[in-house]
Scaffold this motif. Structure first.
Motif, PDB file in Angstrom:
ATOM      1  N   VAL A  23       0.964  -1.130   0.026  1.00  7.37           N
ATOM      2  CA  VAL A  23      -0.002  -0.010   0.012  1.00  7.37           C
ATOM      3  C   VAL A  23       1.093   1.346   0.102  1.00  7.37           C
ATOM      4  CG1 VAL A  23      -1.732   1.334   1.053  1.00  7.37           C
ATOM      5  CG2 VAL A  23      -2.151  -1.316   1.178  1.00  7.37           C
ATOM      6  N   LYS A  25       0.065   4.601  -0.653  1.00  2.00           N
ATOM      7  CA  LYS A  25      -0.884   5.728  -0.567  1.00  2.00           C
ATOM      8  C   LYS A  25       0.119   6.761   0.207  1.00  2.00           C
ATOM      9  CE  LYS A  25      -3.301   4.282   3.628  1.00  2.00           C
ATOM     10  NZ  LYS A  25      -4.585   3.406   3.892  1.00  2.00           N
ATOM     11  N   ASN A  46      -5.559   4.355  -2.440  1.00  4.13           N
ATOM     12  CA  ASN A  46      -7.037   4.309  -2.174  1.00  4.13           C
ATOM     13  C   ASN A  46      -7.593   5.968  -2.570  1.00  4.13           C
ATOM     14  OD1 ASN A  46      -5.570   6.346  -0.514  1.00  4.13           O
ATOM     15  ND2 ASN A  46      -6.705   5.975   1.452  1.00  4.13           N
ATOM     16  N   ILE A  67      -7.736   0.353  -3.536  1.00  2.99           N
ATOM     17  CA  ILE A  67      -8.291  -0.294  -2.447  1.00  2.99           C
ATOM     18  C   ILE A  67      -9.047   0.561  -1.488  1.00  2.99           C
ATOM     19  CG2 ILE A  67      -6.043  -1.990  -2.229  1.00  2.99           C
ATOM     20  CD1 ILE A  67      -5.378   0.085  -0.120  1.00  2.99           C
ATOM     21  N   MET A 151     -13.351  -8.431  -0.088  1.00  2.00           N
ATOM     22  CA  MET A 151     -12.484  -7.748   0.663  1.00  2.00           C
ATOM     23  C   MET A 151     -13.279  -7.200   2.034  1.00  2.00           C
ATOM     24  SD  MET A 151     -11.560  -4.483   1.750  1.00  2.00           S
ATOM     25  CE  MET A 151     -10.855  -2.929   1.074  1.00  2.00           C
ATOM     26  N   MET A 153     -12.339  -5.013   6.075  1.00  2.21           N
ATOM     27  CA  MET A 153     -11.521  -4.331   6.998  1.00  2.21           C
ATOM     28  C   MET A 153     -11.898  -4.645   8.531  1.00  2.21           C
ATOM     29  SD  MET A 153     -10.601  -1.002   5.155  1.00  2.21           S
ATOM     30  CE  MET A 153      -9.460  -0.293   5.884  1.00  2.21           C
ATOM     31  N   MET A 195      -4.134  -6.199   7.277  1.00  6.90           N
ATOM     32  CA  MET A 195      -3.192  -4.817   7.145  1.00  6.90           C
ATOM     33  C   MET A 195      -2.126  -5.278   7.826  1.00  6.90           C
ATOM     34  SD  MET A 195      -6.371  -2.336   7.066  1.00  6.90           S
ATOM     35  CE  MET A 195      -5.585  -1.016   7.512  1.00  6.90           C
ATOM     36  N   SER A 196      -1.362  -4.193   8.121  1.00 11.97           N
ATOM     37  CA  SER A 196      -0.132  -3.936   8.928  1.00 11.97           C
ATOM     38  C   SER A 196      -0.402  -4.762  10.220  1.00 11.97           C
ATOM     39  CB  SER A 196       0.656  -2.855   9.095  1.00 11.97           C
ATOM     40  OG  SER A 196       1.219  -2.521   7.780  1.00 11.97           O
ATOM     41  N   ARG A 211      -2.869  -6.343   2.457  1.00 12.18           N
ATOM     42  CA  ARG A 211      -2.712  -5.130   1.973  1.00 12.18           C
ATOM     43  C   ARG A 211      -1.857  -4.347   3.130  1.00 12.18           C
ATOM     44  NH1 ARG A 211      -8.069  -5.833   2.595  1.00 12.18           N
ATOM     45  NH2 ARG A 211      -7.889  -4.309   4.202  1.00 12.18           N
ATOM     46  N   ILE A 212      -0.349  -4.333   2.614  1.00  8.89           N
ATOM     47  CA  ILE A 212       0.393  -3.741   3.953  1.00  8.89           C
ATOM     48  C   ILE A 212       1.101  -2.483   3.341  1.00  8.89           C
ATOM     49  CG2 ILE A 212       2.443  -4.559   5.140  1.00  8.89           C
ATOM     50  CD1 ILE A 212       0.109  -6.317   5.604  1.00  8.89           C
ATOM     51  N   GLY A 213       1.035  -1.471   4.358  1.00  9.69           N
ATOM     52  CA  GLY A 213       1.604  -0.174   4.032  1.00  9.69           C
ATOM     53  C   GLY A 213       2.942   0.180   5.085  1.00  9.69           C
ATOM     54  N   SER A 214       2.385   0.479   6.463  1.00  8.63           N
ATOM     55  CA  SER A 214       3.164   0.841   7.359  1.00  8.63           C
ATOM     56  C   SER A 214       4.393  -0.186   7.791  1.00  8.63           C
ATOM     57  CB  SER A 214       2.619   1.593   8.532  1.00  8.63           C
ATOM     58  OG  SER A 214       1.491   0.667   8.867  1.00  8.63           O
ATOM     59  N   ARG A 220       2.721   6.621   8.259  1.00 11.43           N
ATOM     60  CA  ARG A 220       2.514   7.672   7.620  1.00 11.43           C
ATOM     61  C   ARG A 220       2.241   8.776   8.235  1.00 11.43           C
ATOM     62  NH1 ARG A 220      -0.225   3.380   5.279  1.00 11.43           N
ATOM     63  NH2 ARG A 220      -1.850   3.681   6.738  1.00 11.43           N
TER      64      ARG A 220
HETATM   65  C1  LIG Z   1      -4.224   2.326   4.262  1.00  7.66           C
HETATM   66  C2  LIG Z   1      -4.748   1.057   3.834  1.00  7.66           C
HETATM   67  C3  LIG Z   1      -4.151  -0.325   3.983  1.00  7.66           C
HETATM   68  C4  LIG Z   1      -2.797  -0.383   4.782  1.00  7.66           C
HETATM   69  O1  LIG Z   1      -2.621  -0.084   6.058  1.00  7.66           O
HETATM   70  P1  LIG Z   1      -1.418  -0.311   6.911  1.00  7.66           P
HETATM   71  O2  LIG Z   1      -1.838  -0.447   8.423  1.00  7.66           O
HETATM   72  O3  LIG Z   1      -0.478   0.919   6.702  1.00  7.66           O
HETATM   73  O4  LIG Z   1      -0.718  -1.744   6.356  1.00  7.66           O
HETATM   74  C5  LIG Z   1      -4.862  -1.322   3.747  1.00  7.66           C
HETATM   75  N1  LIG Z   1      -6.007  -1.344   3.188  1.00  7.66           N
HETATM   76  C6  LIG Z   1      -6.770  -0.062   3.137  1.00  7.66           C
HETATM   77  C7  LIG Z   1      -8.248  -0.221   2.328  1.00  7.66           C
HETATM   78  C8  LIG Z   1      -5.982   0.931   3.438  1.00  7.66           C
HETATM   79  O5  LIG Z   1      -6.619   2.269   3.153  1.00  7.66           O
END
Ligand SMILES: *Cc1c(COP(=O)(O)O)cnc(C)c1O
Length: 222
Positions: A23, A25, A46, A67, A151, A153, A195-196, A211-214, A220
């Motif tokens: 991810v 963004k 996103n 996403i 999908m 969350m 996610m993370s 879906r991994i960002g941080s 962020r």
């Molecule tokens: C930002 C986001 C993520 C990733 O989040 P992290 O906690 O940074 O891994 C995953 N899915 C969606 C829909 C997001 O908006």
């Protein structure tokens, strides 16, 4: 942050069949390129505008996943290139994606986003809305989309049991639909969850796509 090392570390914990969506963004193109040069090809964004401008600027073999919440009037900006849309939360949106994909002579893989968290704020279909959509005769006529999975969350909480139950609930819905062996455009194979903060739990509950960002880029800026 050592992006290459972070990606390698996440990959080490993944079973082979689980896809990693990085991810990106809010991350600048140079940072995304670091991940790209570490071999990563699937990135998630996103926001439509950010996604479209990153697509323009970055290598064309990147697979871009949308996403985040998607407004109907913005589908046209990403339909020509997007690899997957994780956030389909209405019939109206699906219809628009089908229409815009047709203009580009494409078939866009989509995931239906289901509301599984306790928070009000998170988008997604209720179980009843999901059932209606799955049974819709009109969806069965859409030739330019493929519904490849679900999908969700989980609630943002420190309580792993809450998160586990929500993922398990989503997995059950996924299996139920999959076992109905629906005709095209259904081709249920992906379950995008994790996610993370919760991806190990998600994998245990049957996720096929995280879906991994941080974890990869660091926190962020708010
Ligand atoms: C930002 C986001 C993520 C990733 O989040 P992290 O906690 O940074 O891994 C995953 N899915 C969606 C829909 C997001 O908006």
């Amino acid at each position: 942050m050592n992006i290459e090392k972070n990606i390698a570390n996440v990959r080490l914990t993944l079973p082979q069949a689980v896809a990693l969506v990085v991810v990106s963004k809010t991350q600048p193109n140079a940072t995304i390129l670091e991940a790209y040069h570490a071999g990563q090809r699937i990135f998630g964004e996103n926001k439509v505008q950010e996604l479209a401008s990153k697509y323009e600027a970055l290598p064309k073999d990147i697979q871009w996943h949308m996403i985040g919440h998607l407004q109907t009037n913005k589908v046209k900006y990403i339909a020509p290139f997007v690899s997957m849309i994780h956030s389909v939360d209405s019939f109206k949106l699906l219809k628009e994606i089908n229409k815009e994909a047709k203009k580009s002579d494409r078939t866009i893989p989509c995931l239906l986003q289901v509301h599984i968290a306790r928070e009000e704020s998170k988008f997604g279909l209720s179980e009843a809305e999901l059932e209606d959509l799955v049974k819709s005769n009109e969806v069965a006529t859409m030739k330019h989309i493929k519904i490849v999975g679900l999908m969700g969350m989980a609630t943002f909480t420190d309580n792993p049991e809450t998160v586990r139950m929500e993922f398990s609930y989503l997995k059950n819905m996924f299996e139920k639909i999959k076992n109905t062996s629906l005709p095209p455009p259904f081709e249920m194979k992906e379950l995008s969850m994790g996610m993370s903060g919760d991806y190990l739990l998600a994998i245990n509950e049957g996720s096929t796509m995280i879906r991994i960002g941080s974890t990869i880029f660091g926190d962020r800026e708010k």
